[in-house]
Motif scaffolding. Structure first.
Motif, PDB file in Angstrom:
ATOM      1  N   ARG A  14       0.826  -1.211   0.000  1.00 10.72           N
ATOM      2  CA  ARG A  14       0.000   0.000   0.000  1.00 10.72           C
ATOM      3  C   ARG A  14       0.859   1.260   0.000  1.00 10.72           C
ATOM      4  O   ARG A  14       0.563   2.224  -0.711  1.00 10.72           O
ATOM      5  CB  ARG A  14      -0.952   0.001   1.189  1.00 10.72           C
ATOM      6  CG  ARG A  14      -2.138  -0.894   0.931  1.00 10.72           C
ATOM      7  CD  ARG A  14      -3.211  -0.657   1.964  1.00 10.72           C
ATOM      8  NE  ARG A  14      -3.194  -1.800   2.859  1.00 10.72           N
ATOM      9  CZ  ARG A  14      -3.394  -1.756   4.148  1.00 10.72           C
ATOM     10  NH1 ARG A  14      -3.634  -0.627   4.750  1.00 10.72           N
ATOM     11  NH2 ARG A  14      -3.371  -2.836   4.869  1.00 10.72           N
ATOM     12  N   ALA A  15       1.910   1.261   0.795  1.00 13.53           N
ATOM     13  CA  ALA A  15       2.797   2.432   0.841  1.00 13.53           C
ATOM     14  C   ALA A  15       3.497   2.623  -0.504  1.00 13.53           C
ATOM     15  O   ALA A  15       3.655   3.758  -0.977  1.00 13.53           O
ATOM     16  CB  ALA A  15       3.814   2.279   1.970  1.00 13.53           C
ATOM     17  N   ARG A  16       3.894   1.525  -1.122  1.00 13.74           N
ATOM     18  CA  ARG A  16       4.560   1.601  -2.430  1.00 13.74           C
ATOM     19  C   ARG A  16       3.632   2.181  -3.483  1.00 13.74           C
ATOM     20  O   ARG A  16       4.003   3.095  -4.233  1.00 13.74           O
ATOM     21  CB  ARG A  16       5.037   0.204  -2.850  1.00 13.74           C
ATOM     22  CG  ARG A  16       5.633   0.165  -4.261  1.00 13.74           C
ATOM     23  CD  ARG A  16       6.056  -1.230  -4.664  1.00 13.74           C
ATOM     24  NE  ARG A  16       4.996  -2.220  -4.660  1.00 13.74           N
ATOM     25  CZ  ARG A  16       4.038  -2.329  -5.589  1.00 13.74           C
ATOM     26  NH1 ARG A  16       3.981  -1.474  -6.604  1.00 13.74           N
ATOM     27  NH2 ARG A  16       3.120  -3.289  -5.506  1.00 13.74           N
ATOM     28  N   THR A  17       2.416   1.676  -3.545  1.00 14.83           N
ATOM     29  CA  THR A  17       1.479   2.161  -4.563  1.00 14.83           C
ATOM     30  C   THR A  17       1.064   3.605  -4.281  1.00 14.83           C
ATOM     31  O   THR A  17       0.844   4.369  -5.220  1.00 14.83           O
ATOM     32  CB  THR A  17       0.248   1.249  -4.697  1.00 14.83           C
ATOM     33  OG1 THR A  17      -0.411   1.135  -3.443  1.00 14.83           O
ATOM     34  CG2 THR A  17       0.642  -0.132  -5.195  1.00 14.83           C
ATOM     35  N   ALA A  18       0.987   3.988  -3.012  1.00 15.29           N
ATOM     36  CA  ALA A  18       0.654   5.373  -2.675  1.00 15.29           C
ATOM     37  C   ALA A  18       1.727   6.333  -3.176  1.00 15.29           C
ATOM     38  O   ALA A  18       1.440   7.482  -3.505  1.00 15.29           O
ATOM     39  CB  ALA A  18       0.460   5.534  -1.163  1.00 15.29           C
ATOM     40  N   GLN A  19       2.963   5.852  -3.259  1.00 17.45           N
ATOM     41  CA  GLN A  19       4.063   6.680  -3.768  1.00 17.45           C
ATOM     42  C   GLN A  19       4.203   6.573  -5.288  1.00 17.45           C
ATOM     43  O   GLN A  19       5.085   7.200  -5.877  1.00 17.45           O
ATOM     44  CB  GLN A  19       5.385   6.282  -3.105  1.00 17.45           C
ATOM     45  CG  GLN A  19       5.475   6.674  -1.655  1.00 17.45           C
ATOM     46  CD  GLN A  19       5.434   8.173  -1.469  1.00 17.45           C
ATOM     47  OE1 GLN A  19       6.014   8.941  -2.239  1.00 17.45           O
ATOM     48  NE2 GLN A  19       4.723   8.618  -0.458  1.00 17.45           N
ATOM     49  N   GLY A  20       3.364   5.747  -5.910  1.00 19.27           N
ATOM     50  CA  GLY A  20       3.408   5.611  -7.365  1.00 19.27           C
ATOM     51  C   GLY A  20       4.590   4.798  -7.866  1.00 19.27           C
ATOM     52  O   GLY A  20       5.008   4.966  -9.011  1.00 19.27           O
ATOM     53  N   LEU A  21       5.134   3.932  -7.027  1.00 18.50           N
ATOM     54  CA  LEU A  21       6.274   3.114  -7.426  1.00 18.50           C
ATOM     55  C   LEU A  21       5.820   1.710  -7.799  1.00 18.50           C
ATOM     56  O   LEU A  21       4.890   1.178  -7.200  1.00 18.50           O
ATOM     57  CB  LEU A  21       7.275   2.998  -6.269  1.00 18.50           C
ATOM     58  CG  LEU A  21       7.930   4.275  -5.775  1.00 18.50           C
ATOM     59  CD1 LEU A  21       8.782   3.987  -4.541  1.00 18.50           C
ATOM     60  CD2 LEU A  21       8.776   4.893  -6.873  1.00 18.50           C
ATOM     61  N   ASN A  22       6.490   1.113  -8.769  1.00 17.22           N
ATOM     62  CA  ASN A  22       6.244  -0.295  -9.036  1.00 17.22           C
ATOM     63  C   ASN A  22       7.257  -1.118  -8.241  1.00 17.22           C
ATOM     64  O   ASN A  22       8.161  -0.571  -7.599  1.00 17.22           O
ATOM     65  CB  ASN A  22       6.264  -0.604 -10.543  1.00 17.22           C
ATOM     66  CG  ASN A  22       7.612  -0.357 -11.189  1.00 17.22           C
ATOM     67  OD1 ASN A  22       8.671  -0.601 -10.605  1.00 17.22           O
ATOM     68  ND2 ASN A  22       7.592   0.137 -12.420  1.00 17.22           N
ATOM     69  N   GLN A  23       7.109  -2.423  -8.273  1.00 16.92           N
ATOM     70  CA  GLN A  23       7.985  -3.285  -7.477  1.00 16.92           C
ATOM     71  C   GLN A  23       9.443  -3.168  -7.902  1.00 16.92           C
ATOM     72  O   GLN A  23      10.341  -3.175  -7.058  1.00 16.92           O
ATOM     73  CB  GLN A  23       7.523  -4.745  -7.578  1.00 16.92           C
ATOM     74  CG  GLN A  23       6.218  -4.991  -6.864  1.00 16.92           C
ATOM     75  CD  GLN A  23       5.726  -6.417  -7.023  1.00 16.92           C
ATOM     76  OE1 GLN A  23       6.099  -7.113  -7.968  1.00 16.92           O
ATOM     77  NE2 GLN A  23       4.878  -6.842  -6.097  1.00 16.92           N
ATOM     78  N   GLN A  24       9.681  -3.038  -9.176  1.00 15.27           N
ATOM     79  CA  GLN A  24      11.053  -2.900  -9.677  1.00 15.27           C
ATOM     80  C   GLN A  24      11.698  -1.624  -9.150  1.00 15.27           C
ATOM     81  O   GLN A  24      12.854  -1.635  -8.720  1.00 15.27           O
ATOM     82  CB  GLN A  24      11.061  -2.908 -11.215  1.00 15.27           C
ATOM     83  CG  GLN A  24      12.453  -2.790 -11.818  1.00 15.27           C
ATOM     84  CD  GLN A  24      13.312  -4.000 -11.534  1.00 15.27           C
ATOM     85  OE1 GLN A  24      12.851  -5.121 -11.668  1.00 15.27           O
ATOM     86  NE2 GLN A  24      14.548  -3.787 -11.129  1.00 15.27           N
ATOM     87  N   GLU A  25      10.960  -0.529  -9.180  1.00 17.24           N
ATOM     88  CA  GLU A  25      11.497   0.744  -8.706  1.00 17.24           C
ATOM     89  C   GLU A  25      11.822   0.702  -7.219  1.00 17.24           C
ATOM     90  O   GLU A  25      12.874   1.177  -6.790  1.00 17.24           O
ATOM     91  CB  GLU A  25      10.506   1.874  -9.005  1.00 17.24           C
ATOM     92  CG  GLU A  25      10.364   2.151 -10.487  1.00 17.24           C
ATOM     93  CD  GLU A  25       9.168   3.017 -10.823  1.00 17.24           C
ATOM     94  OE1 GLU A  25       9.263   3.748 -11.835  1.00 17.24           O
ATOM     95  OE2 GLU A  25       8.140   2.955 -10.111  1.00 17.24           O
ATOM     96  N   LEU A  26      10.907   0.136  -6.433  1.00 17.28           N
ATOM     97  CA  LEU A  26      11.170   0.020  -4.997  1.00 17.28           C
ATOM     98  C   LEU A  26      12.374  -0.877  -4.757  1.00 17.28           C
ATOM     99  O   LEU A  26      13.261  -0.543  -3.969  1.00 17.28           O
ATOM    100  CB  LEU A  26       9.949  -0.514  -4.256  1.00 17.28           C
ATOM    101  CG  LEU A  26      10.140  -0.759  -2.753  1.00 17.28           C
ATOM    102  CD1 LEU A  26      10.547   0.522  -2.027  1.00 17.28           C
ATOM    103  CD2 LEU A  26       8.873  -1.341  -2.143  1.00 17.28           C
TER     104      LEU A  26
END
Length: 102
Positions: A14-26
């Motif tokens: 949820r925190a990742r998607t709230a920041q607009g990041l995909n899994q690769q970027e994170l």
């Protein structure tokens, strides 16, 4: 203990998607690959303590925001439908950024 890692993974996602990041970027930002991020988000891969702080820094949240409640309680956002939860999280993230600037 598996429930803990599943809950952590859900909070991370949820925190990742709230920041607009995909899994690769994170993953790139914290030194992990996309598969590891996917496994962590699904509760299949445990996370070293230092990674909590890495994730929190990249996602611009306090480390505690990624940790599930010790008694298994959910927070208010957990009760919302996923689309509303994502919207609420992005509003909160934007508000935090604004207060951090101010």
């Amino acid at each position: 203990m598996d429930g803990f890692y599943e809950a952590f993974g859900e909070r991370l996602r949820r925190a990742r998607t709230a920041q607009g990041l995909n899994q690769q970027e994170l993953g790139s930002a914290v030194g992990l690959n996309r598969t590891s991020i996917s496994n962590i988000e699904k509760g299949r891969q445990r996370v070293a303590l230092h990674m909590l702080f890495e994730f929190a820094a990249v996602l611009r949240v306090e480390p505690e925001a990624l940790l599930p409640a010790p008694d298994g309680r959910s927070d208010v956002l957990d009760e919302l439908p996923e689309d509303a939860r994502g919207w609420a999280q992005s509003v909160l993230a934007n508000a935090k950024r604004e207060t951090d600037r101010g």
